[in-house]
Design a protein around this motif. Structure first.
Motif, short mmCIF file in Angstrom:
data_model
loop_
_atom_site.label_atom_id
_atom_site.label_comp_id
_atom_site.label_asym_id
_atom_site.label_seq_id
_atom_site.Cartn_x
_atom_site.Cartn_y
_atom_site.Cartn_z
N ARG A 41 -3.08 -12.20 -25.60
CA ARG A 41 -3.84 -11.21 -26.38
C ARG A 41 -3.19 -9.85 -26.21
NH1 ARG A 41 -8.74 -11.72 -28.49
NH2 ARG A 41 -9.09 -13.62 -27.26
N VAL A 42 -2.99 -9.15 -27.32
CA VAL A 42 -2.37 -7.84 -27.27
C VAL A 42 -3.30 -6.88 -26.52
CG1 VAL A 42 -1.49 -5.90 -28.62
CG2 VAL A 42 -1.10 -8.24 -29.39
N GLY A 43 -2.80 -6.37 -25.40
CA GLY A 43 -3.62 -5.45 -24.63
C GLY A 43 -3.52 -4.02 -25.12
N GLN A 44 -2.29 -3.58 -25.44
CA GLN A 44 -2.10 -2.21 -25.88
C GLN A 44 -0.82 -2.10 -26.69
OE1 GLN A 44 -2.21 0.64 -22.71
NE2 GLN A 44 -2.12 2.42 -24.05
N VAL A 45 -0.87 -1.36 -27.78
CA VAL A 45 0.31 -1.06 -28.61
C VAL A 45 0.69 0.38 -28.33
CG1 VAL A 45 1.24 -0.91 -30.93
CG2 VAL A 45 -0.38 -2.72 -30.36
N ASP B 283 12.51 1.12 -24.75
CA ASP B 283 11.16 1.72 -24.78
C ASP B 283 10.10 0.63 -24.85
OD1 ASP B 283 12.24 4.20 -24.70
OD2 ASP B 283 11.90 4.70 -26.81
N LEU B 284 8.97 0.86 -24.18
CA LEU B 284 7.86 -0.09 -24.19
C LEU B 284 7.16 -0.05 -25.54
CD1 LEU B 284 6.08 -2.10 -22.63
CD2 LEU B 284 4.72 -0.15 -21.84
N LEU B 285 7.07 -1.22 -26.20
CA LEU B 285 6.46 -1.30 -27.52
C LEU B 285 5.00 -1.74 -27.43
CD1 LEU B 285 9.36 -2.93 -29.57
CD2 LEU B 285 8.82 -0.51 -29.26
N PHE B 286 4.75 -2.87 -26.74
CA PHE B 286 3.37 -3.34 -26.61
C PHE B 286 3.27 -4.22 -25.37
CE2 PHE B 286 5.55 -6.51 -29.13
CZ PHE B 286 5.07 -7.72 -28.68
N GLU B 287 2.02 -4.45 -24.93
CA GLU B 287 1.75 -5.26 -23.75
C GLU B 287 0.78 -6.38 -24.11
OE1 GLU B 287 1.43 -3.04 -19.82
OE2 GLU B 287 0.90 -1.46 -21.25
N LEU B 288 0.95 -7.53 -23.46
CA LEU B 288 0.05 -8.66 -23.63
C LEU B 288 -0.82 -8.82 -22.39
CD1 LEU B 288 2.40 -11.38 -25.20
CD2 LEU B 288 0.82 -9.84 -26.37
N ASP B 289 -2.04 -9.25 -22.60
CA ASP B 289 -2.95 -9.56 -21.50
C ASP B 289 -3.07 -11.08 -21.43
OD1 ASP B 289 -4.79 -9.57 -19.50
OD2 ASP B 289 -6.49 -8.99 -20.76
N SER B 290 -2.47 -11.70 -20.38
CA SER B 290 -2.44 -13.16 -20.27
C SER B 290 -2.92 -13.58 -18.89
CB SER B 290 -1.01 -13.68 -20.51
OG SER B 290 -0.97 -15.07 -20.37
N GLN C 186 -2.79 -5.71 -33.92
CA GLN C 186 -3.33 -4.59 -33.18
C GLN C 186 -3.89 -5.06 -31.84
OE1 GLN C 186 -2.87 -1.52 -34.19
NE2 GLN C 186 -1.95 -2.20 -36.14
N ALA C 187 -4.26 -4.08 -31.01
CA ALA C 187 -4.81 -4.38 -29.69
C ALA C 187 -6.08 -5.23 -29.82
CB ALA C 187 -5.11 -3.09 -28.94
N GLY C 188 -6.17 -6.26 -28.97
CA GLY C 188 -7.33 -7.15 -28.99
C GLY C 188 -7.09 -8.43 -29.76
N GLU C 189 -6.05 -8.48 -30.60
CA GLU C 189 -5.77 -9.69 -31.38
C GLU C 189 -4.82 -10.60 -30.62
OE1 GLU C 189 -6.19 -7.84 -35.88
OE2 GLU C 189 -4.21 -8.06 -35.00
#
Length: 325
Positions: free
Chosen positions: A55-59, A71-78, A222-225
């Motif tokens: 799940r995308v935690g943050q963009v 550069d950091l693009l996005f993070e996943l919450d797993s 987006q974040a949360g998806e």
């Protein structure tokens, strides 16, 4: 009054002028007209995805933002990945402890206990042998029955065997684990290290970095998806790697041979630039031009890519570029 000769001369000159003008008009009417070749600017795109689902935690980027490589693009919450990392860390600790135990051998207290058991067994065996000798002498004199003599002999043999077993246990404690057990323990440590490296790599894949410099042109999730494995979450376009694409019919292809130079105008920027042909490839079979006269052959269409010979400020994908013939 002009003389007749002069009038004839002027009339002839006028006729020549009229004939020339008529010829020029016919030439202009029937000469082949080459329309400009219109193309479009394209650029290299990079679709950024993750090797692990989550799940995308943050963009961390926005549309139109310029990013650099790394550069950091996005993070996943797993949670699943974090659980595997914890399991691998526990297995690493257990394998390391087992390997240390195999390499170190018995503890000093275990050596002392094994030696004490062996010495006690030796003392018992010695006492059993002396007792058997006494019973044997008494049996020879007829004082005791044979049954007592046999029991004493069996106890002496049993005590000797117990002493031998105790000595073997003491020797094993001194020598420690077998070489095969040590090798197996070390191999287990290496195997678990591979598992730890795999889980660490999976954890690193939850932080997605930019593989190249570029501009963010699309954010698909987006974040949360939920982001499936390999799904392109963000698209980057490299504005430093642009080219023009034009479609050229086969009978008009000759001027666009590879490495040729062409001048073009870019209406969106109101500038002219020089381009160089870098790639020529035939379009699929359905992209053909039929001959106008019966019995002719089909004319294929070629895709021609041209790169600017010098950077053009403001040049972006989608802009129109016009090549004069």
């Amino acid at each position: 009054m002009a003389k007749p000769a002069t009038r004839r001369l002027l009339g002839g000159a006028a006729a020549v002028v009229v004939i020339a003008l008529l010829g020029w008009g016919v030439y202009q009417a029937f000469r082949p007209v080459h329309d400009p070749v219109q193309g479009q600017i394209e650029a290299q795109e990079v679709n950024v995805s993750s090797k692990v689902p989550g799940r995308v935690g943050q963009v961390h980027v926005q549309l139109g933002q310029a990013v650099k490589r790394g550069d950091l693009l996005f993070e996943l919450d797993s949670p699943e990945v974090r659980a595997k990392v914890a399991q691998a860390a526990a297995a690493r600790d257990a394998a390391g402890a087992a390997n240390q135990k195999a390499q170190a051998g018995a503890r000093p207290q275990e050596l002392v206990a094994a030696r004490a058991n062996w010495e006690r067994a030796q003392s018992g065996a010695k006492l059993a042998r002396v007792t058997f000798q006494r019973v044997q002498a008494m049996y020879a004199e007829g004082v005791i029955a044979r049954q007592k003599r046999d029991e004493a002999e069996a106890q002496a043999r049993s005590a000797d065997e117990l002493a031998t077993a105790a000595r073997a246990q003491y020797d094993l404690a001194r020598q420690g684990a077998r070489p095969e057990d040590k090798l197996a323990a070390a191999a287990q440590v290496r195997q678990v290290a591979g598992v730890v490296a795999e889980t660490d790599a999976a954890l690193a894949e939850t932080r997605i970095m930019a593989p190249a410099a570029g501009e963010v042109t699309k954010v698909a999730i987006q974040a949360g998806e939920l982001a499936p494995q390999g799904f392109p979450v963000i698209t980057l376009v490299d504005l430093a790697d642009v080219w023009a694409v034009v479609a050229v019919r086969e009978d008009e292809f000759q001027p666009y041979a590879k490495d040729t130079l062409h001048q073009a105008s870019i209406p969106a920027l109101n500038v002219k630039a020089q381009f160089k042909v870098t790639l020529v490839s035939a379009l699929p079979a359905f992209a053909t031009w039929r001959a106008a006269r019966p019995g002719g052959t089909d004319l294929r269409t070629f895709e021609v890519r041209l790169r600017p010979t010098a950077p053009v400020p403001g040049l972006r994908p989608g802009m129109t570029v016009v090549f004069e013939r």
